[in-house]
Design a protein around this motif. Sequence first.
Motif, mmCIF file in Angstrom:
data_model
loop_
_atom_site.group_PDB
_atom_site.id
_atom_site.type_symbol
_atom_site.label_atom_id
_atom_site.label_comp_id
_atom_site.label_asym_id
_atom_site.label_seq_id
_atom_site.Cartn_x
_atom_site.Cartn_y
_atom_site.Cartn_z
ATOM 1 N N VAL A 2 0.637 -1.262 0.202
ATOM 2 C CA VAL A 2 -0.209 0.229 -0.055
ATOM 3 C C VAL A 2 1.043 1.162 0.065
ATOM 4 O O VAL A 2 1.428 1.601 0.805
ATOM 5 C CB VAL A 2 -0.823 -0.034 0.905
ATOM 6 C CG1 VAL A 2 -1.826 1.542 1.137
ATOM 7 C CG2 VAL A 2 -1.670 -1.618 1.289
ATOM 8 N N ASN A 3 0.548 2.051 -1.048
ATOM 9 C CA ASN A 3 1.975 3.043 -1.521
ATOM 10 C C ASN A 3 0.683 4.440 -0.446
ATOM 11 O O ASN A 3 1.401 4.777 0.165
ATOM 12 C CB ASN A 3 1.537 3.338 -2.465
ATOM 13 C CG ASN A 3 3.189 2.914 -3.198
ATOM 14 O OD1 ASN A 3 4.057 2.498 -2.783
ATOM 15 N ND2 ASN A 3 2.916 1.618 -4.429
ATOM 16 N N ILE A 4 -0.415 4.797 -1.574
ATOM 17 C CA ILE A 4 -0.943 5.275 -0.349
ATOM 18 C C ILE A 4 -2.658 4.532 -0.645
ATOM 19 O O ILE A 4 -3.572 4.664 -0.982
ATOM 20 C CB ILE A 4 -1.335 6.816 -1.618
ATOM 21 C CG1 ILE A 4 -0.231 7.379 -1.846
ATOM 22 C CG2 ILE A 4 -2.545 7.563 -1.125
ATOM 23 C CD1 ILE A 4 -0.202 8.156 -2.752
ATOM 24 N N GLN A 5 -3.407 5.028 1.282
ATOM 25 C CA GLN A 5 -4.486 4.613 1.292
ATOM 26 C C GLN A 5 -5.767 5.243 0.278
ATOM 27 O O GLN A 5 -5.963 6.096 0.546
ATOM 28 C CB GLN A 5 -4.313 4.679 3.367
ATOM 29 C CG GLN A 5 -4.278 3.858 3.342
ATOM 30 C CD GLN A 5 -4.110 3.697 5.053
ATOM 31 O OE1 GLN A 5 -5.441 4.018 5.402
ATOM 32 N NE2 GLN A 5 -2.992 3.835 6.101
ATOM 33 N N LYS A 6 -6.211 4.055 0.300
ATOM 34 C CA LYS A 6 -7.861 4.405 -0.715
ATOM 35 C C LYS A 6 -9.022 4.765 0.886
ATOM 36 O O LYS A 6 -9.604 3.813 0.845
ATOM 37 C CB LYS A 6 -8.609 3.533 -1.323
ATOM 38 C CG LYS A 6 -6.976 2.964 -2.597
ATOM 39 C CD LYS A 6 -7.644 2.705 -3.758
ATOM 40 C CE LYS A 6 -6.530 2.774 -4.766
ATOM 41 N NZ LYS A 6 -6.528 1.424 -5.687
ATOM 42 N N ASN A 7 -9.090 5.865 0.803
ATOM 43 C CA ASN A 7 -9.566 6.292 1.863
ATOM 44 C C ASN A 7 -11.500 6.995 1.981
ATOM 45 O O ASN A 7 -12.320 7.645 1.840
ATOM 46 C CB ASN A 7 -8.762 7.377 3.165
ATOM 47 C CG ASN A 7 -7.873 6.646 3.985
ATOM 48 O OD1 ASN A 7 -7.242 7.249 3.760
ATOM 49 N ND2 ASN A 7 -8.000 5.372 4.597
#
Length: 634
Positions: free
Chosen positions: A233-238
């Motif tokens: 996970v590089n950038i979380q998907k929130n």
Amino acid sequence: MNELSKYSVDLQQQMIDRLRRDFPEILNINGEIDFEILRTLLNSRAVLQDDDMRFGFNWPQKMEAMKLAQSVTTATIRPNKAKSVNWDETGNIYVEGDNLETLKVLQRSYAGKIKLIYLDPPYNTGHDFVYQDDFEDSVDNYLKQTGQIDEEGRPYKTNTEEGGRFHTNWLNMMYPRLRLARNFLTDDGVLFISIGERELNNLTFMLNEIFGENNFVSQISLITGANQSGDGVNIQKNLEYILVYAKDANELHLNKIDPVDETLRNLNDAPTPLSTRLDMGYSIYYNPGTEEIIPVMDYDKSLVGTNDEELVYTDDSGLISRGFVPIRPGKRNGELHRWRWGFDTFKERLDEVVITNTKNGYKASFKQTGFSSPKNYWNYTVGTKQVKELFGGKQYFDYPKNTKLLEYIIKLATNQDSLVMDFFSGSGTTADALMRVNESDLGQRRFIMVQLPEKTPDGSKALEDGYATIPQIAQKRIRLAADQLSYGDRGFKVFELDSTNIQSWEAKEAGPEQGFLSFSANNIVEGRTDDDVLFEVMVKKGLDLALPVRKVDVDGGVIFDVAMGALFVISGNGVNRFVSETIVKKRDDYSARGLLVTSNVVFVDEAFISTEDKLNAIARLKDAGFDDDEIESI
């Protein structure tokens, strides 16, 4: 004042404007009408290849998807009273079936009547089931894929990226359904559709084409609280997103339901200087001892352009001698500023004014009250916990939408008597939320839910507990939610998509004229019931499925009396000529009571004991005042 035009009415421009309103997808990138696309929409037999598409949002088989939205169907929906709740009283509808075919079936009954459509379609993550449309025969394809004709596995295929048509399959599924969805909306209706980031851009392009870019309302960011972790996970998907489109943005008026922040707001927080609104520069005289407030017009409007406060204003010496202090709008960017309110409004809202003493002197503020428009970022977690609680702690859905989210959307976009549609209805959150909103404001909103009878996975907890399909779980969820409530319509009528009940209306024989009740023969499909035929007639006639129906037994058959004489449907297997007397008597009774506007009669040919009896019954109806086009047969 506008100049009176010297020209007569421009009929050509009126037609062009009407085309742009009703067929926004025919506009090219420059806003001009693409007549080749218009020709395809108006003629299902037109041959326009994908290679012929102009610059714009295109994908393989787009033209097939466009024509699929325009094609007719001979499908119908059959009532299932055993699955329903409070059949005779409820106005809510739940349809099990492919949503594309169902939308076509319901088109006549509900076009232009839906205030809100909410959709939560597959996000196309690579793990979603995407329905594989057959561009040739939709109802047969539906029956095959749902296992009602053969036993060749499950009804869907997972849309994997390895399939080579990842986005194409999803776009081909969504386009015709959204094209039909627009037809259902009222002129002031609105679509809210949830989507993830993977298909966000494609969905936006598609909706801009179908609804028109000018009817885009908002892209709402939905903070879900989802938490991802791990080395990959590089950038979380929130975030998820909700796109909002109006049928006609000029007609849309969303409700303001968010209470305003009750903190004080500066009264001089106006958007423009005093030179733009010369009457709004009055002084506010305040007495710190008595807290008395008096507004005074104590300035020279002709000098406002000098932007010299000492020159423009003249202190009221009488008030100052009594202990009053003048408070003025001051300057902003070198110009004399103004108040937000006019002089009369200030006097009317004097009780809302608050004077505070700051290091820079006295300041005039006001208490904010009322409601504001919604922001374009919302914070709602998934509704897994809510659904688990309804089912006693059992989890049947991984990521259902939050009931509070749907309650908010329904409050925002509907009136108390609105119709709400969800044709990717899944776990039934929209129906649950609508019933709760009705209880909160004593509303009479109704829902139309549509869900494909997707089978629950092998080995799943749902299947172990006896739920073979998603609709079975959703319908149970609606019942459980209704049990928590004490007001309003908490029932629903269940219908199931199927092929037509009329043999001569089969798709292979029907053309664009299908639906007109002008056939004759013994042609009811074996195994179909009088109720099946009744509701097929109702949707073909464009009647609301929630209309009251009274069943009147007659010799050899039955009369269905729909909406107090608006429609009489005669079925059975031994009806005689005297059935017409019953109909005439009922029609005359309703008419005498002022309850009847128009009346139609539909015969099932094979219901009559003989052709002579049928012809005599028709003759009696004509003698009683029924016109030829008010008497039909199947």
